[in-house]
Design an enzyme around this catalytic site. Structure first.
Site, short mmCIF file in Angstrom:
data_model
loop_
_atom_site.label_atom_id
_atom_site.label_comp_id
_atom_site.label_asym_id
_atom_site.label_seq_id
_atom_site.Cartn_x
_atom_site.Cartn_y
_atom_site.Cartn_z
N LYS A 131 9.20 4.03 8.90
CA LYS A 131 8.87 5.44 9.15
C LYS A 131 10.14 6.28 9.24
CE LYS A 131 8.33 7.67 12.93
NZ LYS A 131 7.99 8.09 14.29
N ASP A 156 3.25 7.92 10.59
CA ASP A 156 3.31 8.00 12.05
C ASP A 156 1.88 8.05 12.59
OD1 ASP A 156 2.35 10.53 11.54
OD2 ASP A 156 3.75 11.53 12.91
#
Ligand code: SF4
Length: 240
Positions: A131, A156
């Site tokens: 991420k 996320d």
């Protein structure tokens, strides 16, 4: 929102996903990082601090932090407790201090203090998951993000929730969700798609109370509460 001919909320995700992401990109000006940063290093630090925090709080903290700590060596030149105090307001400050100092040591050791730009190098940094690597690469090194074989979509909590509500994926694991998004979306949308989905999650598709009546992609959403659909992501409550 301009809905392509023949595409409905009951269409397959292959047709709906690019249309939905295009609408969100229009709405959010192509997707923007709401963290304040001027260098890839600042973006990396801000992204680490943003875990379990808000971008507004991180920006408040980094306004002074980036002046006091201009480079990786600066983060290693102070006691751990001093750095902990400086980032305390972003939460999880002990863990984040360890992450930041680990990343800074690796940058100095392996990259002359510079942030690398390939995904392989970014995710090899201690504590940097896909991420964070995707956020940093897509925003700070967009040309590299466009061609890197390991590049992808930053996933996320918001991207997870919306991807499930919009039925882009049935998975909950970020790695599996990213694989589904990579298959569904054109490559040029990967970086900006994530950012615009995050903004939509923050502003409209709330975890507990999605505002389906104000949602531009409602006509294509299989979880729209105003269309009488169920939120199979299991996080919505009835519209009140
Ligand atoms: S219609 Fe509702 S559930 Fe679907 S994306 Fe919009 S706000 Fe979220």
């Amino acid at each position: 929102m301009q809905i392509p001919d023949g595409v409905t909320r009951d269409s397959g995700k292959t047709n709906r996903a690019p249309a939905i992401v295009s609408a969100l990109l229009d709405l959010y000006d192509g997707g923007v990082v709401e963290l304040d940063w001027t260098t890839p290093f600042e973006l990396l630090i801000a992204t680490i601090l943003s875990a379990q925090s808000t971008d507004r709080k991180v920006n408040e903290v980094t306004a002074e932090l980036f002046v006091k700590y201009p480079d990786p060596a600066a983060y290693l030149a102070v006691d751990e407790t001093e750095l902990q105090a400086d980032i305390y307001q972003t939460g999880f400050y002990r863990q984040k201090t360890r992450s930041i100092r680990g990343v800074c040591a690796a940058l100095i050791e392996d990259f002359d203090g510079q942030v690398p730009f390939t995904m392989a190098e970014l995710i090899a940094l201690p504590g940097v998951a896909r991420k964070t690597a995707n956020v940093v690469q897509s925003a700070a090194f967009p040309d590299q993000h466009a061609v890197d074989p390991d590049a992808g979509v930053a996933v996320d909590t918001h991207v997870t929730r919306l991807s499930r509500r919009l039925r882009f994926t049935r998975h909950e694991d970020p790695v599996r969700i990213e694989q589904d998004l990579r298959r569904l979306l054109p490559r040029e949308q990967w970086g900006s798609a994530s950012l615009s989905i995050i903004l939509h999650g923050r502003r409209v598709c709330d975890a507990r109370r999605p505002r389906c009546g104000d949602c531009v992609v409602e006509p294509l959403c299989p979880s729209s509460l105003i269309a009488g659909k169920r939120d199979k992501a299991g996080q919505a409550v009835a519209l009140g």
